[in-house]
Design an enzyme around this catalytic site. Structure first.
Site, PDB file in Angstrom:
ATOM      1  N   LYS A 166      12.323  26.440 -10.498  1.00 23.10           N
ATOM      2  CA  LYS A 166      13.348  27.700 -10.168  1.00 23.10           C
ATOM      3  C   LYS A 166      14.673  27.165 -10.535  1.00 23.10           C
ATOM      4  O   LYS A 166      15.188  28.224 -10.826  1.00 23.10           O
ATOM      5  CB  LYS A 166      13.431  28.039  -8.435  1.00 23.10           C
ATOM      6  CG  LYS A 166      11.466  27.875  -8.331  1.00 23.10           C
ATOM      7  CD  LYS A 166      11.694  29.216  -6.832  1.00 23.10           C
ATOM      8  CE  LYS A 166      10.697  28.522  -5.702  1.00 23.10           C
ATOM      9  NZ  LYS A 166      11.212  27.374  -4.921  1.00 23.10           N
TER      10      LYS A 166
ATOM     11  N   LYS B 104      17.422  15.789  -8.328  1.00 24.20           N
ATOM     12  CA  LYS B 104      18.283  16.738  -8.192  1.00 24.20           C
ATOM     13  C   LYS B 104      19.772  15.496  -7.919  1.00 24.20           C
ATOM     14  O   LYS B 104      20.811  17.142  -8.244  1.00 24.20           O
ATOM     15  CB  LYS B 104      18.226  17.471  -7.158  1.00 24.20           C
ATOM     16  CG  LYS B 104      16.921  18.369  -7.692  1.00 24.20           C
ATOM     17  CD  LYS B 104      15.785  19.230  -6.025  1.00 24.20           C
ATOM     18  CE  LYS B 104      15.101  20.056  -6.687  1.00 24.20           C
ATOM     19  NZ  LYS B 104      14.060  21.020  -5.316  1.00 24.20           N
TER      20      LYS B 104
ATOM     21  N   LYS C 129       8.771  19.993 -15.844  1.00 26.90           N
ATOM     22  CA  LYS C 129       8.310  20.301 -15.348  1.00 26.90           C
ATOM     23  C   LYS C 129       8.996  21.757 -15.742  1.00 26.90           C
ATOM     24  O   LYS C 129      10.236  21.927 -15.080  1.00 26.90           O
ATOM     25  CB  LYS C 129       8.049  20.141 -13.842  1.00 26.90           C
ATOM     26  CG  LYS C 129       9.363  19.910 -12.920  1.00 26.90           C
ATOM     27  CD  LYS C 129       8.090  20.532 -11.198  1.00 26.90           C
ATOM     28  CE  LYS C 129       9.490  20.697 -10.216  1.00 26.90           C
ATOM     29  NZ  LYS C 129       8.571  21.454  -9.547  1.00 26.90           N
TER      30      LYS C 129
HETATM   31  N1  AQP Z   1       5.980  23.767 -12.685  1.00 23.82           N
HETATM   32  C1  AQP Z   1       5.255  23.513 -11.649  1.00 23.82           C
HETATM   33  N2  AQP Z   1       3.934  23.754 -12.553  1.00 23.82           N
HETATM   34  C2  AQP Z   1       2.629  23.918 -10.897  1.00 23.82           C
HETATM   35  N3  AQP Z   1       3.081  23.945  -9.715  1.00 23.82           N
HETATM   36  C3  AQP Z   1       5.058  23.587  -9.467  1.00 23.82           C
HETATM   37  N4  AQP Z   1       5.138  23.730  -7.650  1.00 23.82           N
HETATM   38  C4  AQP Z   1       7.266  23.861  -8.056  1.00 23.82           C
HETATM   39  N5  AQP Z   1       7.361  23.522  -9.515  1.00 23.82           N
HETATM   40  C5  AQP Z   1       6.092  23.824 -10.456  1.00 23.82           C
HETATM   41  C6  AQP Z   1       4.322  23.892  -6.320  1.00 23.82           C
HETATM   42  O1  AQP Z   1       5.361  25.604  -6.549  1.00 23.82           O
HETATM   43  C7  AQP Z   1       5.443  25.010  -4.758  1.00 23.82           C
HETATM   44  C8  AQP Z   1       6.704  25.493  -4.747  1.00 23.82           C
HETATM   45  O2  AQP Z   1       7.350  24.410  -4.441  1.00 23.82           O
HETATM   46  P1  AQP Z   1       8.741  24.543  -3.816  1.00 23.82           P
HETATM   47  O3  AQP Z   1       9.563  26.076  -3.407  1.00 23.82           O
HETATM   48  O4  AQP Z   1       9.295  23.939  -2.459  1.00 23.82           O
HETATM   49  O5  AQP Z   1       9.806  24.256  -4.751  1.00 23.82           O
HETATM   50  P2  AQP Z   1       9.650  22.561  -5.949  1.00 23.82           P
HETATM   51  O6  AQP Z   1       8.342  22.666  -5.737  1.00 23.82           O
HETATM   52  O7  AQP Z   1      10.785  21.976  -5.853  1.00 23.82           O
HETATM   53  O8  AQP Z   1      10.045  23.286  -7.188  1.00 23.82           O
HETATM   54  P3  AQP Z   1      10.464  24.369  -8.109  1.00 23.82           P
HETATM   55  O9  AQP Z   1       9.729  25.639  -7.683  1.00 23.82           O
HETATM   56  O10 AQP Z   1      10.430  24.073  -9.659  1.00 23.82           O
HETATM   57  O11 AQP Z   1      11.711  24.660  -6.758  1.00 23.82           O
HETATM   58  P4  AQP Z   1      13.344  23.848  -7.112  1.00 23.82           P
HETATM   59  O12 AQP Z   1      13.851  24.218  -8.457  1.00 23.82           O
HETATM   60  O13 AQP Z   1      14.045  24.694  -6.410  1.00 23.82           O
HETATM   61  O14 AQP Z   1      13.008  22.856  -6.526  1.00 23.82           O
HETATM   62  C9  AQP Z   1       5.196  23.791  -4.526  1.00 23.82           C
HETATM   63  O15 AQP Z   1       3.363  24.112  -4.112  1.00 23.82           O
HETATM   64  C10 AQP Z   1       5.120  23.123  -6.029  1.00 23.82           C
HETATM   65  O16 AQP Z   1       4.284  21.771  -6.062  1.00 23.82           O
END
Ligand code: AQP
Length: 322
Positions: free
Chosen positions: A193, A109, A190
């Site tokens: 969001k 990031k 991956k």
């Molecule tokens: N691609 C993925 N496949 C499986 N699990 C995933 N998670 C996120 N991306 C995948 C799981 O969803 C939960 C969300 O956690 P978060 O809101 O802290 O988001 P994150 O892990 O940082 O990833 P995101 O959702 O893509 O958000 P951004 O882009 O904002 O970082 C966790 O349990 C994660 O493992």
């Protein structure tokens, strides 16, 4: 079983969030489970206040629409329970600069722009505190969170060693299939969001046409053979994983039934649309009653505070405060 997990309201939830985490939460909910909209985490990247305000309510509604039941588990907003921010500071004084610099989520990031926020560097510590406050045994998460969970365990063990037995050391629980759902356009990274390309993520609340378009245009390969192979066929293997996860089978079982990519994509599209349709409907109903959501959130925060308060006090006292 004491369970805690959270998601940040940094955008609409995608299939990765749903298959990797949220669906596990629904399956494992019990009176000892805590599920949290970790809204403080969403401040680590630029976000308009009005957008955050909207997205945190939408995420709470998505939790309920997906099947989390506030009559069974505790569902709440992180910022409603001040112990999260308080414990964060204590743990920042236990964590080291070097170990936070090794977090791959931070590196990915931070790469995207200059002048990233200090919070982007330190939020894994906040996350560790989120988990430790609830004396958590299991944290159901996707594969991308393994490293943060290891940090959480290290911090808990270091704290206990330095200040006396205070925290329970939790473990991550990652699903056997779809633990890392990949971007449909760039299947070597991956689904995310905040980082995905417009056609790369399927969102839980996407209308059926959007889901069909994204599946149809998902990047595959040219050899035309339906078989799982992450190294040479990541796009197709990703589709097989999504299929197997929704169906509750294995990638091999799905691959066996298809010889053409087009047929696989058509059936996958139907499966995703029919699986998500009830969630989308319920989500719209819930958002139409914001006072009800606010009431549920207040009750969740009160219940969470009762558990988090004594744990925070214990940690503060162990360090010589209070
Ligand atoms: N691609 C993925 N496949 C499986 N699990 C995933 N998670 C996120 N991306 C995948 C799981 O969803 C939960 C969300 O956690 P978060 O809101 O802290 O988001 P994150 O892990 O940082 O990833 P995101 O959702 O893509 O958000 P951004 O882009 O904002 O970082 C966790 O349990 C994660 O493992």
């Amino acid at each position: 079983m004491r369970i805690f997990s959270g998601m940040q309201p940094s955008g609409d939830l995608h299939l990765g969030n749903y298959l990797g985490a949220l669906r596990q939460w629904v399956a494992s909910q019990n009176p000892d489970a805590f599920y949290c909209v970790v809204d403080l985490h969403a401040l680590t990247l630029p976000i308009e206040p009005a957008t955050l305000a909207r997205q945190r309510t939408e995420l709470f509604a998505t939790f309920l629409a997906s099947g989390l039941d506030p009559e069974v588990s505790t569902i709440f907003f992180q910022s409603d329970v001040a112990y999260h921010a308080q414990l964060n500071w204590l743990l920042e004084c236990v964590a080291s600069f070097g170990e936070l610099g090794r977090m791959t989520a931070f590196k990915e990031k931070a790469e995207r722009g200059e002048g990233y926020r200090v919070g982007l560097f330190t939020y894994p510590v906040l996350m560790a505190g989120d988990i430790l406050l609830y004396e958590t045994e299991e944290v159901p998460v996707g594969d991308d969170q393994r490293q943060h969970l290891e940090l959480c365990r290290d911090l808990a063990q270091r704290f206990n060693h330095r200040y006396g037995e205070t925290f329970r050391v939790p473990r991550a629980v990652v699903p056997p299939v779809a633990a890392r759902v990949m971007d449909l356009q760039e299947p070597t990274r991956k689904m995310s969001k905040s980082l995905s390309s417009p056609l790369g993520s399927i969102f839980i609340v996407d209308p059926p046409e959007a889901i069909a378009r994204k599946v149809a245009r998902a990047v595959t390969d040219t050899d035309g053979e339906v078989r799982p192979d992450w190294e040479h066929k990541p796009g197709l293997t990703n589709l097989l994983e999504i299929f197997a996860s929704f169906e509750g089978s294995s990638v091999e079982a799905v691959a066996e039934r298809y010889t053409r990519y087009g047929d696989l994509k058509r059936d996958l599209s139907e499966l995703v649309v029919s699986s998500l349709a009830p969630i989308r409907e319920r989500y719209a109903e819930l958002l139409a009653a914001p006072e009800h959501l606010a009431d549920l959130a207040a009750r969740g925060a009160a219940a969470a505070s009762e558990v988090a308060g004594p744990v925070y006090e214990r940690a503060a006292r162990a360090m010589g405060l209070g």
